[in-house]
Every structure is written in structure tokens, then in C-alpha cells.
Design an enzyme around this catalytic site. Structure first.
Site, PDB file in Angstrom:
ATOM      1  N   ALA A   7     -10.679 -12.303  12.821  1.00 45.80           N
ATOM      2  CA  ALA A   7     -10.301 -11.758  14.138  1.00 45.80           C
ATOM      3  C   ALA A   7      -8.958 -12.294  14.637  1.00 45.80           C
ATOM      4  CB  ALA A   7     -11.395 -12.048  15.153  1.00 45.80           C
ATOM      5  N   TYR A  60      -0.295   4.201  10.750  1.00 44.33           N
ATOM      6  CA  TYR A  60      -0.617   3.195  11.770  1.00 44.33           C
ATOM      7  C   TYR A  60       0.633   2.982  12.617  1.00 44.33           C
ATOM      8  CZ  TYR A  60      -4.816   1.608   9.200  1.00 44.33           C
ATOM      9  OH  TYR A  60      -6.046   1.529   8.585  1.00 44.33           O
ATOM     10  N   ALA A 120      -3.326 -12.572   8.902  1.00 46.36           N
ATOM     11  CA  ALA A 120      -3.484 -11.451   9.839  1.00 46.36           C
ATOM     12  C   ALA A 120      -3.586 -10.101   9.127  1.00 46.36           C
ATOM     13  CB  ALA A 120      -2.325 -11.451  10.825  1.00 46.36           C
ATOM     14  N   ASP A 135      -6.109 -11.288  14.255  1.00 47.32           N
ATOM     15  CA  ASP A 135      -5.185 -10.252  14.745  1.00 47.32           C
ATOM     16  C   ASP A 135      -5.442  -9.909  16.213  1.00 47.32           C
ATOM     17  OD1 ASP A 135      -7.621  -9.081  14.092  1.00 47.32           O
ATOM     18  OD2 ASP A 135      -6.729  -7.178  13.513  1.00 47.32           O
ATOM     19  N   HIS A 160       0.221   1.160  16.170  1.00 50.03           N
ATOM     20  CA  HIS A 160      -0.037   0.023  17.072  1.00 50.03           C
ATOM     21  C   HIS A 160       1.035  -0.061  18.155  1.00 50.03           C
ATOM     22  CE1 HIS A 160      -3.443  -1.317  14.728  1.00 50.03           C
ATOM     23  NE2 HIS A 160      -2.716  -1.201  13.639  1.00 50.03           N
ATOM     24  N   LYS A 214       2.272   1.794   7.292  1.00 48.05           N
ATOM     25  CA  LYS A 214       2.662   0.970   8.448  1.00 48.05           C
ATOM     26  C   LYS A 214       3.598   1.732   9.376  1.00 48.05           C
ATOM     27  CE  LYS A 214       1.557  -2.812   8.848  1.00 48.05           C
ATOM     28  NZ  LYS A 214       0.308  -3.345   9.432  1.00 48.05           N
ATOM     29  N   GLU A 250      -4.858   4.368  14.106  1.00 47.00           N
ATOM     30  CA  GLU A 250      -5.763   3.432  14.786  1.00 47.00           C
ATOM     31  C   GLU A 250      -6.430   4.018  16.018  1.00 47.00           C
ATOM     32  OE1 GLU A 250      -2.503   3.026  14.542  1.00 47.00           O
ATOM     33  OE2 GLU A 250      -1.649   2.653  16.513  1.00 47.00           O
ATOM     34  N   ARG A 268       0.837  -1.198   0.000  1.00 44.13           N
ATOM     35  CA  ARG A 268       0.000   0.000   0.000  1.00 44.13           C
ATOM     36  C   ARG A 268       0.877   1.256   0.000  1.00 44.13           C
ATOM     37  NH1 ARG A 268      -3.674  -1.329   5.120  1.00 44.13           N
ATOM     38  NH2 ARG A 268      -1.695  -2.251   5.734  1.00 44.13           N
ATOM     39  N   SER A 324     -25.912 -14.785  19.460  1.00 47.54           N
ATOM     40  CA  SER A 324     -24.688 -15.575  19.627  1.00 47.54           C
ATOM     41  C   SER A 324     -24.602 -16.115  21.048  1.00 47.54           C
ATOM     42  CB  SER A 324     -23.472 -14.689  19.329  1.00 47.54           C
ATOM     43  OG  SER A 324     -22.283 -15.366  19.648  1.00 47.54           O
TER      44      SER A 324
END
Ligand SMILES: NC(=O)c1ccc[n+]([C@@H]2O[C@H](COP(=O)([O-])OP(=O)(O)OC[C@H]3O[C@@H](n4cnc5c(N)ncnc54)[C@H](O)[C@@H]3O)[C@@H](O)[C@H]2O)c1
Length: 370
Positions: free
Chosen positions: A268, A94, A299, A270, A96, A75, A118, A15, A220
Site C-alpha cells: 500500500a 493510466y 511502489a 503507493d 493518475h 503509463k 484507473e 510493459r 483488524s
């Protein structure tokens, strides 16, 4: 402002943080944009398109970091980039931080202004710069799931939509948030019989209103999940509990009750995955099989479709990036609560509670840096 767009150098990251259209938008407001040569190549944008849009190309990443007041990336910076980052340079990408202590310390040391995609957050607590990637992953989950249901790829050998005279496949979607909604829509569009489960009754009501006839909503809980997995051909894991690991809704012992060749796509993964047997995989080697159940647990799913992902991401990031360039980060963050929440590390101070907690660092209120 001088904006720099480096080429992403993290493994398999295709990207780019700014498209030629994004460059044109910055130019409209009188900013200067430097793009590293071939930065857009992986997403299908060549250097000439950037030049036409008004960018200046620079051959090396060192020159980009050296000249820019604001770096826009995708990233988090990797180790080889740390020392290129200058004090007071604004980085919009991002990060994280809560998953990398090394990165957190490196950014504190460099004294940069780190605004993390994020944690940009709207008043309704939604995360506008994470949503586009969930949309991509949700839609892709069905495309990948349909592929791995094919016999040569070890699936059951069932066509998602069936054909006249043959019933379509059954798709179970666990979690009806962004990922789950997009997955259910795609599966329904292909003609599958879809069940979508969530723990939120208001969410199920909403989904029941907007989904087509071939989508059924079910509460659920363990009982309902145990029943549904025996029937399902494709299961999509799309659960999220903010700030926590995903709950294991399908446990190891349940796999034996599923039919051979069933495919699970645990988006999910990740957050630890909502299927106990899922461990992260890569696009090079996306699946593994346990108890005859095909597990797809990539991931970074959006990484496989960089053209779509780049456009989806930049559609969401650009309006914020323009505000930062027009006003400078301090004024932009002071005037916009959503952007203010994105500030994580500023001038060596950790100004985001979650990051300070993650690594036992001192927390300073964001107001002290504005
Ligand atoms: N693998 C990838 O490439 C990739 C890409 C994007 C997102 N993701 C991940 O996908 C997951 C889902 O993201 P999202 O944006 O859809 O989140 P979201 O918050 O929009 O949706 C999560 C949904 O899960 C529901 N939920 C919570 N507990 C549940 C339970 N026990 N049973 C059923 N539903 C339950 C919530 O009510 C909510 O509706 C996250 O873990 C996210 O990080 C992965």
C-alpha cells in the site's frame, strides 16, 4: 480505426500496451495497428511477432503519435510526449491525473481525449483495469517477502514453508482485498501459517469460506495487530481506503515489539503505506532496515515482472480498447457506463470530478462531451 502503440519511455517501464495477440484481435475487426519498433521487447515480444500478427512497425515515437487516431499505452505520457499528442486524439492509458497537475494542464492544452484506465469502473464500484496489477503485486509480495527472510538479505533466516519436523513461517496479511487475498493464497500454498485481517466482516466471512485450512481470519483492530506482529515473520500491508491515504496500522513504536529480521512488504506504499516507517523504494534498491525490521516498499511492484504484468493488463484492457475502436469513443462511452467513467479530460474540458477538485479546475459533466 488507426491504432498506435508507442514504446514506453518512462524510466524502468518494460510493459507494453498491446501484445501480438491483441494486434491480431484488432485486425480481425478491420483496424490498422502501428507499433513502434522494439515496443514489446521489455515484455518478451519481438518485432517479428507483431509483424506476423498483422501490425506495421514504425521506427519512431513521433511517427506513431503522428499517424494514430487512438494511442494505447501503459503509463501516463511524460513531458517529451506532450507536444506529440494531437487535438482530438484518443489516449487510452493510466493517467493518475490527481497526482500530477502538470500532466493535467498539458492534456487540457493538447485537446486530446483522455480515457484513464484507473477510473474505468464497474457498477459494483470495482476498478477492472487496476485489479490485474493488484493481483500481480499481491502474489509478488510473498515471493519478495520469502526472499528477504533469507539471512544474507538481512531477514530472520526462516524458510516460509518450513520442512518436516520444523514449523513453517508465520505470515500476517493486513487487508483482505485483491492484494491481500492473492498474498494469502500464495503464502498458504507455500505452507506458511497465515493470518489475514480486515475491517469488513462480510469480507472476512468470504475469505474464511474460500481459504485453505492454514489461513485464519481475524478482525483488524489495534489490539489484534499489536498481538500479531510480535509473532509474525512476514507482514504484508494491503489496506486500501478508496480516495484516502492508507491508515498507519503499524506505527513506529510498534517496530520494537517485532522480532529482529521480520520482513514487512508494504504494498500500500503507493497510497502512503500502512506501516508508518515505509517510504517508497525502487527495484534497484528495494529495501531498508529500521529497528532490525526489513522494509520492502517498492511502489511499482508489477514493473519487475513485465511479461506477466503485460499479459494481465492487456487481458483486461483489450475488450475495452476493441469497443473504442469499433464504435469510436463517443458511441462506445455513451453505450458503456464503465468506459464513460474512464473519461477524464476531453477537448480541454475536465469531465472527471476528482481531477477537477484536485487542481481547483472547472468541472464539466461528461454528458456535455458525448
Ligand atoms: N506497490 C505496488 O506496486 C502496488 C500494486 C498494486 C496495488 N497496490 C496498492 O495496494 C493496496 C491494496 O489494493 P487492493 O487492490 O487490494 O485494494 P482493495 O480495495 O481490493 O482491498 C483493500 C482492503 O483493505 C481493507 N481495509 C480497509 N481498512 C482496513 C484496516 N484498517 N485494516 C485492515 N483492512 C482494512 C478493506 O476492507 C479491503 O478489503 C492499494 O493501496 C493499492 O494502490 C500497490
Amino acid at each position: 480505426m488507426i491504432i498506435g502503440v508507442p514504446k514506453e519511455i518512462k524510466n524502468n517501464e518494460n510493459r507494453v500496451a498491446l501484445t501480438p495477440a491483441g494486434v491480431a484481435e484488432f485486425k480481425k475487426y478491420g483496424h490498422t495497428v502501428y507499433v513502434q519498433s522494439t515496443a514489446g521487447e521489455g515484455s518478451g515480444f519481438n518485432d517479428d511477432e507483431y509483424i506476423k500478427a498483422g501490425a506495421t512497425l514504425l521506427p519512431t515515437i513521433e511517427e506513431i503519435y503522428g499517424i494514430a487516431e487512438m494511442i494505447v499505452k501503459v503509463k501516463e505520457p511524460i513531458a517529451s510526449e506532450y507536444n506529440l499528442i494531437k487535438k482530438d486524439q484518443l489516449l487510452f492509458t493510466y493517467f493518475h491525473f490527481a497526482s500530477s497537475e502538470e500532466l493535467t494542464h498539458a492534456m487540457i492544452k493538447q485537446g486530446a481525449v483522455c480515457l484513464a484506465y484507473e477510473t474505468v469502473e464497474k457498477a459494483d464500484r470495482s476498478l477492472p483495469l487496476l485489479v490485474p496489477m493488484s493481483e500481480v503485486a499481491g502474489r509478488m509480495a510473498i515471493q519478495e517477502g520469502a526472499k528477504y527472510l533469507e539471512k544474507p538479505l538481512k531477514g530472520k533466516g526462516i524458510l516460509l514453508g518450513g520442512v518436516p519436523g520444523v514449523p513453517p513461517a508465520k505470515v500476517l496479511v493486513l487487508g483482505g482485498g485483491i492484494v491481500g487475498t492473492q498474498a494469502a493464497k500464495m503464502a498458504a500454498g507455500l505452507g506458511a501459517r497465515v493470518v489475514i485481517m480486515d475491517v469488513s466482516l462480510p469480507r472476512l466471512r468470504y475469505l474464511s469460506d474460500i481459504m485453505p485450512q492454514n489461513v485464519v481470519t481475524i478482525m483488524s483492530n489495534e489490539y489484534n495487530i499489536r498481538e500479531a506482529i510480535q509473532e509474525a515473520d512476514l507482514i504484508v500491508g494491503a489496506v486500501l481506503i478508496p480516495g484516502a491515504k492508507a491508515p498507519h496500522l503499524i506505527t513506529r513504536d510498534m517496530l520494537k515489539t517485532m522480532r529482529p529480521g521480520t520482513v514487512v512488504v508494504d504494498v500500500a506504499v503507493d497510497q502512503g503505506g500502512c506501516i508508518e516507517t515505509c517510504t517508497p523504494t525502487t527495484h534497484e534498491n528495494p529495501t531498508f532496515i529500521i529497528d532490525d525490521v526489513v522494509h520492502y516498499c517498492v511502489a511499482n511492484m508489477p514493473g519487475a515482472v513485465p511479461y506477466t504484468s503485460t499479459l494481465a493488463l492487456t487481458n483486461a484492457t483489450l475488450p475495452y480498447a476493441i469497443q473504442l475502436a469499433n464504435k469510436g469513443w463517443q458511441k462506445a462511452c455513451a453505450e458503456n457506463e464503465e468506459l464513460k467513467k474512464g473519461l477524464n479530460v476531453v477537448d480541454g474540458k475536465v469531465v472527471y470530478q476528482g481531477v477537477a477538485d484536485a487542481w481547483g479546475l472547472a468541472y464539466e459533466s461528461v454528458e456535455t462531451v458525448l
